[in-house]
Scaffold this motif. Structure first.
Motif, PDB file in Angstrom:
ATOM      1  N   GLY A 280       0.832  -1.197   0.000  1.00  0.00           N
ATOM      2  CA  GLY A 280       0.000   0.000   0.000  1.00  0.00           C
ATOM      3  C   GLY A 280       0.859   1.235   0.000  1.00  0.00           C
ATOM      4  O   GLY A 280       2.050   1.171   0.314  1.00  0.00           O
ATOM      5  N   SER A 281       0.263   2.379  -0.345  1.00  0.00           N
ATOM      6  CA  SER A 281       1.041   3.621  -0.342  1.00  0.00           C
ATOM      7  C   SER A 281       0.172   4.861  -0.178  1.00  0.00           C
ATOM      8  O   SER A 281       0.695   5.972  -0.142  1.00  0.00           O
ATOM      9  CB  SER A 281       1.847   3.752  -1.642  1.00  0.00           C
ATOM     10  OG  SER A 281       0.974   3.787  -2.767  1.00  0.00           O
ATOM     11  N   TYR A 282      -1.155   4.682  -0.093  1.00  0.00           N
ATOM     12  CA  TYR A 282      -2.020   5.852   0.048  1.00  0.00           C
ATOM     13  C   TYR A 282      -1.880   6.434   1.450  1.00  0.00           C
ATOM     14  O   TYR A 282      -1.693   5.691   2.421  1.00  0.00           O
ATOM     15  CB  TYR A 282      -3.480   5.468  -0.217  1.00  0.00           C
ATOM     16  CG  TYR A 282      -4.381   6.649  -0.450  1.00  0.00           C
ATOM     17  CD1 TYR A 282      -4.329   7.357  -1.642  1.00  0.00           C
ATOM     18  CD2 TYR A 282      -5.265   7.079   0.526  1.00  0.00           C
ATOM     19  CE1 TYR A 282      -5.148   8.450  -1.866  1.00  0.00           C
ATOM     20  CE2 TYR A 282      -6.089   8.177   0.328  1.00  0.00           C
ATOM     21  CZ  TYR A 282      -6.025   8.858  -0.875  1.00  0.00           C
ATOM     22  OH  TYR A 282      -6.831   9.945  -1.086  1.00  0.00           O
ATOM     23  N   ASN A 283      -1.987   7.765   1.548  1.00  0.00           N
ATOM     24  CA  ASN A 283      -1.810   8.401   2.851  1.00  0.00           C
ATOM     25  C   ASN A 283      -2.890   7.960   3.835  1.00  0.00           C
ATOM     26  O   ASN A 283      -3.967   7.508   3.450  1.00  0.00           O
ATOM     27  CB  ASN A 283      -1.835   9.922   2.702  1.00  0.00           C
ATOM     28  CG  ASN A 283      -3.133  10.433   2.082  1.00  0.00           C
ATOM     29  OD1 ASN A 283      -3.467  10.073   0.966  1.00  0.00           O
ATOM     30  ND2 ASN A 283      -3.841  11.275   2.793  1.00  0.00           N
ATOM     31  N   SER A 284      -2.596   8.086   5.115  1.00  0.00           N
ATOM     32  CA  SER A 284      -3.623   7.871   6.134  1.00  0.00           C
ATOM     33  C   SER A 284      -4.716   8.899   5.918  1.00  0.00           C
ATOM     34  O   SER A 284      -4.465  10.101   5.993  1.00  0.00           O
ATOM     35  CB  SER A 284      -3.017   8.034   7.533  1.00  0.00           C
ATOM     36  OG  SER A 284      -2.021   7.071   7.765  1.00  0.00           O
ATOM     37  N   ASP A 285      -5.920   8.438   5.647  1.00  0.00           N
ATOM     38  CA  ASP A 285      -7.002   9.327   5.232  1.00  0.00           C
ATOM     39  C   ASP A 285      -8.316   8.838   5.829  1.00  0.00           C
ATOM     40  O   ASP A 285      -8.963   7.957   5.286  1.00  0.00           O
ATOM     41  CB  ASP A 285      -7.082   9.374   3.706  1.00  0.00           C
ATOM     42  CG  ASP A 285      -8.232  10.229   3.188  1.00  0.00           C
ATOM     43  OD1 ASP A 285      -8.885  10.901   3.996  1.00  0.00           O
ATOM     44  OD2 ASP A 285      -8.475  10.210   1.964  1.00  0.00           O
ATOM     45  N   SER A 286      -8.677   9.413   6.960  1.00  0.00           N
ATOM     46  CA  SER A 286     -10.002   9.183   7.517  1.00  0.00           C
ATOM     47  C   SER A 286     -10.811  10.451   7.348  1.00  0.00           C
ATOM     48  O   SER A 286     -10.319  11.549   7.614  1.00  0.00           O
ATOM     49  CB  SER A 286      -9.928   8.830   9.002  1.00  0.00           C
ATOM     50  OG  SER A 286     -11.225   8.775   9.566  1.00  0.00           O
ATOM     51  N   HIS A 287     -12.041  10.309   6.886  1.00  0.00           N
ATOM     52  CA  HIS A 287     -12.918  11.471   6.773  1.00  0.00           C
ATOM     53  C   HIS A 287     -13.497  11.810   8.141  1.00  0.00           C
ATOM     54  O   HIS A 287     -13.394  11.050   9.096  1.00  0.00           O
ATOM     55  CB  HIS A 287     -14.026  11.189   5.758  1.00  0.00           C
ATOM     56  CG  HIS A 287     -13.551  11.291   4.343  1.00  0.00           C
ATOM     57  ND1 HIS A 287     -14.150  12.099   3.398  1.00  0.00           N
ATOM     58  CD2 HIS A 287     -12.510  10.691   3.712  1.00  0.00           C
ATOM     59  CE1 HIS A 287     -13.503  11.979   2.243  1.00  0.00           C
ATOM     60  NE2 HIS A 287     -12.506  11.133   2.417  1.00  0.00           N
ATOM     61  N   ASN A 288     -14.093  12.980   8.219  1.00  0.00           N
ATOM     62  CA  ASN A 288     -14.646  13.429   9.498  1.00  0.00           C
ATOM     63  C   ASN A 288     -15.705  12.462  10.010  1.00  0.00           C
ATOM     64  O   ASN A 288     -16.393  11.784   9.239  1.00  0.00           O
ATOM     65  CB  ASN A 288     -15.218  14.839   9.365  1.00  0.00           C
ATOM     66  CG  ASN A 288     -14.145  15.898   9.476  1.00  0.00           C
ATOM     67  OD1 ASN A 288     -13.372  15.913  10.441  1.00  0.00           O
ATOM     68  ND2 ASN A 288     -14.067  16.788   8.496  1.00  0.00           N
ATOM     69  N   TYR A 342      -6.423   1.239   8.834  1.00  0.00           N
ATOM     70  CA  TYR A 342      -7.465   1.053   7.819  1.00  0.00           C
ATOM     71  C   TYR A 342      -7.658   2.317   6.993  1.00  0.00           C
ATOM     72  O   TYR A 342      -8.038   2.250   5.819  1.00  0.00           O
ATOM     73  CB  TYR A 342      -8.776   0.644   8.488  1.00  0.00           C
ATOM     74  CG  TYR A 342      -9.757  -0.018   7.551  1.00  0.00           C
ATOM     75  CD1 TYR A 342      -9.642  -1.367   7.246  1.00  0.00           C
ATOM     76  CD2 TYR A 342     -10.794   0.699   6.971  1.00  0.00           C
ATOM     77  CE1 TYR A 342     -10.538  -1.987   6.376  1.00  0.00           C
ATOM     78  CE2 TYR A 342     -11.694   0.097   6.106  1.00  0.00           C
ATOM     79  CZ  TYR A 342     -11.560  -1.250   5.813  1.00  0.00           C
ATOM     80  OH  TYR A 342     -12.442  -1.849   4.942  1.00  0.00           O
ATOM     81  N   SER A 343      -7.370   3.477   7.574  1.00  0.00           N
ATOM     82  CA  SER A 343      -7.554   4.743   6.860  1.00  0.00           C
ATOM     83  C   SER A 343      -6.669   4.837   5.623  1.00  0.00           C
ATOM     84  O   SER A 343      -6.961   5.602   4.712  1.00  0.00           O
ATOM     85  CB  SER A 343      -7.272   5.926   7.790  1.00  0.00           C
ATOM     86  OG  SER A 343      -5.882   6.040   8.075  1.00  0.00           O
ATOM     87  N   SER A 344      -5.611   4.056   5.576  1.00  0.00           N
ATOM     88  CA  SER A 344      -4.744   4.013   4.394  1.00  0.00           C
ATOM     89  C   SER A 344      -5.027   2.807   3.516  1.00  0.00           C
ATOM     90  O   SER A 344      -5.122   2.912   2.300  1.00  0.00           O
ATOM     91  CB  SER A 344      -3.268   3.989   4.812  1.00  0.00           C
ATOM     92  OG  SER A 344      -2.438   3.707   3.709  1.00  0.00           O
ATOM     93  N   VAL A 345      -5.190   1.651   4.137  1.00  0.00           N
ATOM     94  CA  VAL A 345      -5.300   0.403   3.373  1.00  0.00           C
ATOM     95  C   VAL A 345      -6.696   0.219   2.778  1.00  0.00           C
ATOM     96  O   VAL A 345      -6.913  -0.683   1.965  1.00  0.00           O
ATOM     97  CB  VAL A 345      -4.912  -0.789   4.271  1.00  0.00           C
ATOM     98  CG1 VAL A 345      -6.037  -1.160   5.228  1.00  0.00           C
ATOM     99  CG2 VAL A 345      -4.479  -1.994   3.442  1.00  0.00           C
ATOM    100  N   ARG A 346      -7.638   1.113   3.089  1.00  0.00           N
ATOM    101  CA  ARG A 346      -9.037   0.936   2.714  1.00  0.00           C
ATOM    102  C   ARG A 346      -9.334   1.288   1.254  1.00  0.00           C
ATOM    103  O   ARG A 346     -10.497   1.439   0.872  1.00  0.00           O
ATOM    104  CB  ARG A 346      -9.935   1.801   3.605  1.00  0.00           C
ATOM    105  CG  ARG A 346      -9.730   3.297   3.390  1.00  0.00           C
ATOM    106  CD  ARG A 346     -10.652   4.133   4.276  1.00  0.00           C
ATOM    107  NE  ARG A 346     -10.460   5.561   4.065  1.00  0.00           N
ATOM    108  CZ  ARG A 346     -11.024   6.271   3.089  1.00  0.00           C
ATOM    109  NH1 ARG A 346     -11.817   5.688   2.200  1.00  0.00           N
ATOM    110  NH2 ARG A 346     -10.785   7.566   2.990  1.00  0.00           N
ATOM    111  N   MET A 347      -8.329   1.410   0.430  1.00  0.00           N
ATOM    112  CA  MET A 347      -8.539   1.824  -0.960  1.00  0.00           C
ATOM    113  C   MET A 347      -8.778   0.615  -1.883  1.00  0.00           C
ATOM    114  O   MET A 347      -8.198  -0.449  -1.694  1.00  0.00           O
ATOM    115  CB  MET A 347      -7.327   2.621  -1.465  1.00  0.00           C
ATOM    116  CG  MET A 347      -7.094   3.892  -0.684  1.00  0.00           C
ATOM    117  SD  MET A 347      -8.487   5.046  -0.898  1.00  0.00           S
ATOM    118  CE  MET A 347      -8.408   5.966   0.625  1.00  0.00           C
ATOM    119  N   GLU A 348      -9.592   0.814  -2.898  1.00  0.00           N
ATOM    120  CA  GLU A 348      -9.946  -0.282  -3.813  1.00  0.00           C
ATOM    121  C   GLU A 348      -8.747  -0.965  -4.461  1.00  0.00           C
ATOM    122  O   GLU A 348      -8.760  -2.192  -4.622  1.00  0.00           O
ATOM    123  CB  GLU A 348     -10.931   0.208  -4.884  1.00  0.00           C
ATOM    124  CG  GLU A 348     -12.393   0.048  -4.516  1.00  0.00           C
ATOM    125  CD  GLU A 348     -12.839   0.893  -3.340  1.00  0.00           C
ATOM    126  OE1 GLU A 348     -13.900   0.604  -2.777  1.00  0.00           O
ATOM    127  OE2 GLU A 348     -12.108   1.842  -2.977  1.00  0.00           O
TER     128      GLU A 348
END
Length: 400
Positions: A280-288, A342-348
């Motif tokens: 994985g490589s997407y940034n840690s990204d949790s929405h509000n 999960y905020s990073s690894v949750r990408m399709e």
């Protein structure tokens, strides 16, 4: 899956599943690749919902995030109307202590495909059930925009368009009050089918109403309103659902607690894994997660996390239930990870890679007549590499 009694087990072995239409599906190995994880749950696999506190896995991004500068109100604005009453879409509950865990879930939305091509766009229409009062806070925010930002608001200030071919764009959430239906996803993961459908329908009505408000309400600045009306649902997208997306964006729901729980450290400091099955490589990204009235008289969004990461390896154990719970099930979407990880690894793309690994694992378990937890990891990695999978950072950096 049948809502109740959909899984038949003998000991730790899933024998069959039954779907709502009454059909029974027998197999030697199963994979729950759904956003909801109902098969996982009915199979008796341990899982969690919501946010761990900072102390659980020693994660400094865990739990309530008191300091959330992104997708935030850009100045102090009161959540009260002229009568001193709390406006809709604001939770009266306290935010919670920084780092504290809870059972709240990050916001869901519908990812819109819009077009600015006059020949291909559908006009905005007033949805049944529309209530303009639900957008009182947004109206107030937009009304104060020019005073604070020294320009008129644009469509990009309230949504995030990313252009794709044929004069179309993928529109996602952006800013303090946008397409994310903040605070309305909390019960979805463990809800029954009827309640989930209601949550889904409420999200769709919110999305339709949000766009109709922007396109029609006299309180919306004229320049923004004209820009919104230059876009519309694309006639050639989502033909079976009148141009509205046919999938609610389930950003996070149930998360398995499996053989290996992926944590913040796995994204930042412990990025290599001998049993890696994907990267994985997407940034840690949790929405509000919530929008709350503050003691100082303002309103704040809470829960947003945006922290960059470097490429990291994903352990095999993240898709494996504990063997004593289920020996022939794989879970590549509701995988074993903390809220932060999960905020990073949750990408399709990661779901696809993990799904590929789950499929190969299932085949090897059937061929070897063994539990999914006991297959030869080196042999699994060899097969994945033969299928052009990138499993390790040094492999990625060398281009091998």
């Amino acid at each position: 899956l049948k809502e109740h009694g959909g899984v038949s087990k003998s000991g730790t072995i899933v024998l069959s599943i039954t779907t709502e239409d009454g059909r029974v599906w027998k197999a030697k190995t199963f994979a729950d690749c759904s956003y909801e994880g109902d098969l996982m749950a009915q199979a008796g696999v341990h899982y969690t919902v919501g946010r761990e506190g900072m102390e659980v896995y020693h994660e400094d991004l865990a739990g309530v995030r008191v300091d959330t500068p992104k997708h935030q109100f850009l100045w102090k604005i009161s959540p009260l109307d002229e009568k001193g009453k709390l406006m809709p879409e604001v939770d009266p509950s306290p935010m919670g202590e920084n780092g504290a865990g809870d059972k709240k879930v990050q916001a869901y939305n519908f990812r819109m495909i819009l077009t600015d091509s006059p020949d291909n766009k559908l006009p905005w229409t007033k949805p049944e059930g529309y209530d303009a009062s639900n957008f009182a806070l947004l109206a107030k925010y937009l009304g104060e925009w020019k005073q604070h930002i020294h320009r008129e608001p644009t469509f990009r200030d309230v949504m995030n368009p990313v252009m794709i071919p044929n004069h179309e764009a993928d529109f996602n959430n952006n800013g303090a009050f946008s397409s994310d239906y903040i605070g309305k996803s909390w019960t979805y993961p463990d809800a029954g089918y009827a309640e989930r459908q209601k949550i889904w329908d409420d999200h769709l009505l919110y999305t339709k109403s949000f766009l109709w408000f922007l396109a029609s309400d006299p309180r919306v600045p004229k320049q923004l309103q004209a820009e919104v009306n230059s876009w519309g649902r694309a006639k050639d997208e989502f033909l079976d659902t009148d141009g509205w997306p046919n999938q609610l964006y389930i950003r996070e729901g149930r998360r398995m607690v499996g053989m290996y729980v992926m944590k913040q450290a796995d994204l930042q400091t412990d990025r290599t894994k001998p049993d890696s099955i994907a990267m994985g490589s997407y940034n840690s990204d949790s929405h509000n997660i919530q929008r709350v009235a503050m003691p100082d008289g303002g309103v704040r969004n809470e829960g947003d996390v945006q922290v960059s990461v470097k490429p990291y390896e994903i352990a095999f154990g993240t898709i494996l239930p504990k063997k004593e719970e289920t020996a022939n099930l794989l879970v590549p979407v509701c995988l074993s990870a903390s809220h932060v990880a999960y905020s990073s690894v949750r990408m399709e793309p990661q779901y696809m890679m993990l799904g590929q690994a789950a499929g190969v694992t299932a085949a090897m378990a059937v061929q070897g007549k063994t539990a999914v937890q006991e297959i030869d990891v080196k042999a699994l990695q060899k097969r994945l590499r033969e299928q052009k999978a990138i499993l390790h950072i040094d492999q990625e950096e060398s281009g091998e």
